[in-house]
Design an enzyme around this catalytic site. Structure first.
Site, PDB file in Angstrom:
ATOM      1  N   CYS A  61       0.871  -1.182   0.000  1.00 31.78           N
ATOM      2  CA  CYS A  61       0.000   0.000   0.000  1.00 31.78           C
ATOM      3  C   CYS A  61       0.904   1.228   0.000  1.00 31.78           C
ATOM      4  CB  CYS A  61      -0.959  -0.031   1.197  1.00 31.78           C
ATOM      5  SG  CYS A  61      -0.146  -0.087   2.803  1.00 31.78           S
TER       6      CYS A  61
ATOM      7  N   ASN B  68       2.384   1.287   4.335  1.00 29.09           N
ATOM      8  CA  ASN B  68       2.717  -0.013   4.959  1.00 29.09           C
ATOM      9  C   ASN B  68       2.415  -0.019   6.460  1.00 29.09           C
ATOM     10  OD1 ASN B  68       5.674  -2.139   5.435  1.00 29.09           O
ATOM     11  ND2 ASN B  68       3.581  -2.735   5.059  1.00 29.09           N
TER      12      ASN B  68
ATOM     13  N   CYS C 239      -1.327   0.518   7.390  1.00 23.59           N
ATOM     14  CA  CYS C 239      -2.768   0.233   7.521  1.00 23.59           C
ATOM     15  C   CYS C 239      -3.195  -0.980   6.693  1.00 23.59           C
ATOM     16  CB  CYS C 239      -3.602   1.448   7.107  1.00 23.59           C
ATOM     17  SG  CYS C 239      -3.303   2.925   8.103  1.00 23.59           S
ATOM     18  N   ARG C 240      -3.259  -0.831   5.364  1.00 21.07           N
ATOM     19  CA  ARG C 240      -3.846  -1.875   4.525  1.00 21.07           C
ATOM     20  C   ARG C 240      -2.943  -3.072   4.281  1.00 21.07           C
ATOM     21  NH1 ARG C 240      -5.153   2.109  -0.255  1.00 21.07           N
ATOM     22  NH2 ARG C 240      -3.248   2.997   0.674  1.00 21.07           N
ATOM     23  N   SER C 241      -1.675  -2.827   3.911  1.00 19.23           N
ATOM     24  CA  SER C 241      -0.853  -3.984   3.514  1.00 19.23           C
ATOM     25  C   SER C 241      -0.476  -4.900   4.681  1.00 19.23           C
ATOM     26  CB  SER C 241       0.372  -3.568   2.693  1.00 19.23           C
ATOM     27  OG  SER C 241       1.212  -2.680   3.387  1.00 19.23           O
TER      28      SER C 241
ATOM     29  N   ASP D 228      -8.291   3.837   1.274  1.00 21.80           N
ATOM     30  CA  ASP D 228      -7.268   4.204   2.264  1.00 21.80           C
ATOM     31  C   ASP D 228      -7.974   4.661   3.537  1.00 21.80           C
ATOM     32  OD1 ASP D 228      -5.314   5.359   3.783  1.00 21.80           O
ATOM     33  OD2 ASP D 228      -4.431   6.516   2.154  1.00 21.80           O
TER      34      ASP D 228
HETATM   35  P1  4NP Z   1      -1.721   2.673   4.139  1.00 23.57           P
HETATM   36  O1  4NP Z   1      -2.378   3.997   4.778  1.00 23.57           O
HETATM   37  O2  4NP Z   1      -1.169   3.082   2.792  1.00 23.57           O
HETATM   38  O3  4NP Z   1      -2.868   1.732   4.034  1.00 23.57           O
HETATM   39  O4  4NP Z   1      -0.638   2.227   5.126  1.00 23.57           O
HETATM   40  C1  4NP Z   1      -1.695   5.210   4.900  1.00 23.57           C
HETATM   41  C2  4NP Z   1      -0.789   5.378   5.914  1.00 23.57           C
HETATM   42  C3  4NP Z   1      -0.135   6.606   6.059  1.00 23.57           C
HETATM   43  C4  4NP Z   1      -0.420   7.637   5.177  1.00 23.57           C
HETATM   44  C5  4NP Z   1      -1.326   7.448   4.154  1.00 23.57           C
HETATM   45  C6  4NP Z   1      -1.960   6.235   4.014  1.00 23.57           C
HETATM   46  N1  4NP Z   1       0.204   8.889   5.349  1.00 23.57           N
HETATM   47  O5  4NP Z   1      -0.087   9.814   4.569  1.00 23.57           O
HETATM   48  O6  4NP Z   1       1.055   9.026   6.244  1.00 23.57           O
END
Ligand code: 4NP
Length: 166
Positions: free
Chosen positions: A12, A15, A17-19, A133
């Site tokens: 994602c 790294n 939340c989703r992945s 997201d």
């Molecule tokens: P992820 O979510 O891509 O599912 O891990 C996010 C985590 C952090 C951020 C954006 C999305 N950020 O902008 O810091």
């Protein structure tokens, strides 16, 4: 694709939340089906903002509510991942574009490079191509992402291991 040792990298943006959730859910489903030894799984982010951080506490909470334990610390995708993994699973189309750009820059080695696939192509209930997201939302968004990933990881596992082996 019923190779006894298939390696799968979930990717994602951050790294956190989703992945990590995708990695944990896929590993748990593989274990449930008696296929834990058939897969090597990991996760990474296209961005480096959260390098070294543990998974987001909201992902950890929703996973724990389903008896799934999340492990590991955030890291950014590297060129070597394209040589090491058989399949790289992008959580959304933006992640997929970033991965495709990285892949294009690499020389094709003797063993070939990882296939890049989109997570929700394996979600039989998908109305949208992207795993949303959840970072800027509340816990309900993480629950929604969990349900999406549970369906999509089941579909991916069917594809990689063949259905009906559970
Ligand atoms: P992820 O979510 O891509 O599912 O891990 C996010 C985590 C952090 C951020 C954006 C999305 N950020 O902008 O810091």
């Amino acid at each position: 694709m019923s190779d006894p040792n298939t390696s799968v990298l979930f990717v994602c943006l951050g790294n956190i939340c989703r992945s990590p959730l995708g990695e944990g859910i896929f590993a748990a489903l593989a274990k449930e089906r008696g296929l834990a030894d058939d897969f090597h799984v990991d996760s990474a982010g296209t961005a480096a903002y959260h390098t070294g951080d543990p998974p987001d506490s909201r992902s950890v909470a929703v996973a724990a509510a389903h008896s799934v334990r999340l492990t590991g610390y955030a890291r950014q995708v590297t060129p070597r991942d394209f040589e090491h993994f058989d399949v790289i699973v992008a959580m959304d189309r933006s992640n997929r574009r970033s991965l495709q750009r990285l892949r294009q820059r690499l020389e094709r080695g003797q063993g070939g490079l990882a296939d890049i696939v989109l997570m929700r192509d394996y979600d039989p209930g998908a109305h949208d191509p992207d795993v949303p997201d959840p970072y800027y939302g509340g816990q309900d968004g993480f629950e929604r992402v969990y349900r999406i990933l549970e369906r999509a990881c089941g579909g991916l596992l069917d594809e990689l291991a063949g259905p009906g082996r559970d």
